[in-house]
Scaffold this motif. Structure first.
Motif, PDB file in Angstrom:
ATOM      1  N   THR A  32     -10.315  21.900 111.417  1.00  0.00           N
ATOM      2  CA  THR A  32      -9.595  23.171 111.299  1.00  0.00           C
ATOM      3  C   THR A  32      -8.491  23.287 112.340  1.00  0.00           C
ATOM      4  N   VAL A  33      -8.828  22.970 113.615  1.00  0.00           N
ATOM      5  CA  VAL A  33      -7.837  23.132 114.681  1.00  0.00           C
ATOM      6  C   VAL A  33      -6.640  22.210 114.426  1.00  0.00           C
ATOM      7  N   MET A  34      -6.918  20.956 114.024  1.00  0.00           N
ATOM      8  CA  MET A  34      -5.834  20.011 113.746  1.00  0.00           C
ATOM      9  C   MET A  34      -4.922  20.555 112.652  1.00  0.00           C
ATOM     10  N   ALA A  35      -5.519  21.009 111.556  1.00  0.00           N
ATOM     11  CA  ALA A  35      -4.718  21.465 110.422  1.00  0.00           C
ATOM     12  C   ALA A  35      -3.927  22.721 110.771  1.00  0.00           C
ATOM     13  N   VAL A  36      -4.545  23.628 111.548  1.00  0.00           N
ATOM     14  CA  VAL A  36      -3.838  24.865 111.894  1.00  0.00           C
ATOM     15  C   VAL A  36      -2.655  24.570 112.808  1.00  0.00           C
ATOM     16  N   MET A  37      -2.854  23.637 113.782  1.00  0.00           N
ATOM     17  CA  MET A  37      -1.746  23.264 114.673  1.00  0.00           C
ATOM     18  C   MET A  37      -0.567  22.738 113.862  1.00  0.00           C
ATOM     19  N   VAL A  38      -0.846  21.793 112.945  1.00  0.00           N
ATOM     20  CA  VAL A  38       0.236  21.203 112.158  1.00  0.00           C
ATOM     21  C   VAL A  38       0.875  22.260 111.262  1.00  0.00           C
ATOM     22  N   SER A  39       0.042  23.123 110.700  1.00  0.00           N
ATOM     23  CA  SER A  39       0.564  24.141 109.784  1.00  0.00           C
ATOM     24  C   SER A  39       1.486  25.114 110.501  1.00  0.00           C
ATOM     25  N   ILE A  40       1.065  25.564 111.707  1.00  0.00           N
ATOM     26  CA  ILE A  40       1.908  26.496 112.458  1.00  0.00           C
ATOM     27  C   ILE A  40       3.217  25.822 112.839  1.00  0.00           C
ATOM     28  N   PHE A  41       3.123  24.548 113.292  1.00  0.00           N
ATOM     29  CA  PHE A  41       4.343  23.833 113.674  1.00  0.00           C
ATOM     30  C   PHE A  41       5.291  23.699 112.486  1.00  0.00           C
ATOM     31  N   LEU A  42       4.734  23.290 111.339  1.00  0.00           N
ATOM     32  CA  LEU A  42       5.583  23.095 110.153  1.00  0.00           C
ATOM     33  C   LEU A  42       6.261  24.399 109.758  1.00  0.00           C
ATOM     34  N   ASN A  43       5.512  25.486 109.819  1.00  0.00           N
ATOM     35  CA  ASN A  43       6.082  26.755 109.382  1.00  0.00           C
ATOM     36  C   ASN A  43       7.116  27.278 110.357  1.00  0.00           C
ATOM     37  N   LEU A  44       6.924  26.975 111.671  1.00  0.00           N
ATOM     38  CA  LEU A  44       7.926  27.399 112.649  1.00  0.00           C
ATOM     39  C   LEU A  44       9.153  26.506 112.570  1.00  0.00           C
ATOM     40  N   ALA A  45       8.928  25.194 112.327  1.00  0.00           N
ATOM     41  CA  ALA A  45      10.039  24.246 112.346  1.00  0.00           C
ATOM     42  C   ALA A  45      10.947  24.448 111.155  1.00  0.00           C
ATOM     43  N   ALA A  46      10.371  24.734 110.012  1.00  0.00           N
ATOM     44  CA  ALA A  46      11.197  24.808 108.810  1.00  0.00           C
ATOM     45  C   ALA A  46      10.706  25.898 107.889  1.00  0.00           C
ATOM     46  N   PRO A  47      10.854  27.161 108.303  1.00  0.00           N
ATOM     47  CA  PRO A  47      10.385  28.217 107.411  1.00  0.00           C
ATOM     48  C   PRO A  47      11.237  28.322 106.151  1.00  0.00           C
ATOM     49  N   GLU A  48      12.490  27.874 106.262  1.00  0.00           N
ATOM     50  CA  GLU A  48      13.367  28.061 105.096  1.00  0.00           C
ATOM     51  C   GLU A  48      13.307  26.883 104.144  1.00  0.00           C
ATOM     52  N   ALA A  49      12.788  25.725 104.647  1.00  0.00           N
ATOM     53  CA  ALA A  49      12.779  24.544 103.788  1.00  0.00           C
ATOM     54  C   ALA A  49      11.659  24.640 102.761  1.00  0.00           C
ATOM     55  N   GLU A  50      11.761  23.819 101.753  1.00  0.00           N
ATOM     56  CA  GLU A  50      10.704  23.761 100.741  1.00  0.00           C
ATOM     57  C   GLU A  50       9.450  23.172 101.360  1.00  0.00           C
ATOM     58  N   ASN A  51       8.373  23.950 101.445  1.00  0.00           N
ATOM     59  CA  ASN A  51       7.136  23.306 101.894  1.00  0.00           C
ATOM     60  C   ASN A  51       5.928  23.845 101.220  1.00  0.00           C
TER      61      ASN A  51
END
Lengths: 90, 147
Positions: B128-147
């Motif tokens: 859970t912690v691994m997935a949440v870290m990556v998810s938060i990073f992805l959403n902060l890094a590219a909120p406007e991109a297709e994901n």
């Protein structure tokens, strides 16, 4: 107004510092916190859970329900970030 | 666009380092019994390795290896492993999260089965912690991109 706020903050801070005077010493074995459940954890962890790391056994076994809540909090935080940040692009 | 600034040295070094970081993360999770560490710490190390992959290569590389659907699946899977283990103990006749009852499933005694239960929930927490870290990073890094 700012002066009053500063005085209130200093007063509250002073009270907090005054409160620490009565606290037991760092690592004091006779402090209430060290007398209640700690001795049991220290003495019985290996006998009861076969885990040498006391912290892990307290975290995951004795306080397992608490850690389940923590994991759920992290999960919820991740989902909330997802919903907020993905919602922004609309 | 940004990938123009990526350097071959950084990419190669990170490509070499990331497997070791991930193995170390797994070690921290699996060895949480007898050394400092556990699910939270190991999960953060694993998540950091994926973030390093994204920083040294680009977002597409991370997306290719870890699509958002998979990340969301991992987020829920970890909590499900934890809560499911609790329910398993319930089904085996114990209290919720009472790992002592797991000795009915594994060839160990009641005390060692607690150790197995602790390991199981550490794995759940780590995922859970691994997935949440990556998810938060992805959403902060590219909120406007297709994901």
């Amino acid at each position: 107004m700012k002066a009053i706020a500063l005085i209130v903050v200093c007063l509250a801070g002073g009270l907090l510092v005054y409160g620490t005077v009565d606290m037991p010493d760092w690592g004091d074995p006779t402090s209430p916190a060290s007398l209640h459940v700690s001795p049991r954890y220290i003495e019985k962890t290996v006998d009861e859970t076969a885990v040498p790391n006391m912290v892990t056994s307290v975290l995951a076994d004795y306080r397992g329900y608490d850690t389940l809540g923590e994991t759920t909090v992290i999960f919820t935080a991740g989902i909330a970030c997802l919903l907020l940040l993905r919602g922004m692009k609309k | 666009m940004i990938s123009r600034f990526y350097d071959v040295i950084i990419q190669t070094v990170c490509r070499l380092l990331i497997p070791f970081i991930q193995v170390f993360g797994l070690y921290v999770i699996a060895h949480g019994h007898s050394s400092p560490g556990g699910g939270f710490q190991g999960g953060v190390i694993l998540g950091a390795s994926f973030i390093l992959l994204c920083l040294s290569h680009d977002l597409q590389e991370l997306r290719k290896r870890m699509p958002l659907k998979m990340i969301l699946l991992f987020c829920s899977l970890g909590v499900m492993i934890y809560a499911g283990l609790g329910f398993l103990c319930l089904l085996l006749g114990g209290d919720y999260l009472d790992y002592g009852k797991l000795h009915l499933l594994f060839p160990v005694n009641e005390i060692q089965s607690r150790s197995i239960g602790i390991f199981g929930i550490e794995v759940g927490v780590g995922i859970t912690v691994m997935a949440v870290m990556v998810s938060i990073f992805l959403n902060l890094a590219a909120p406007e991109a297709e994901n």
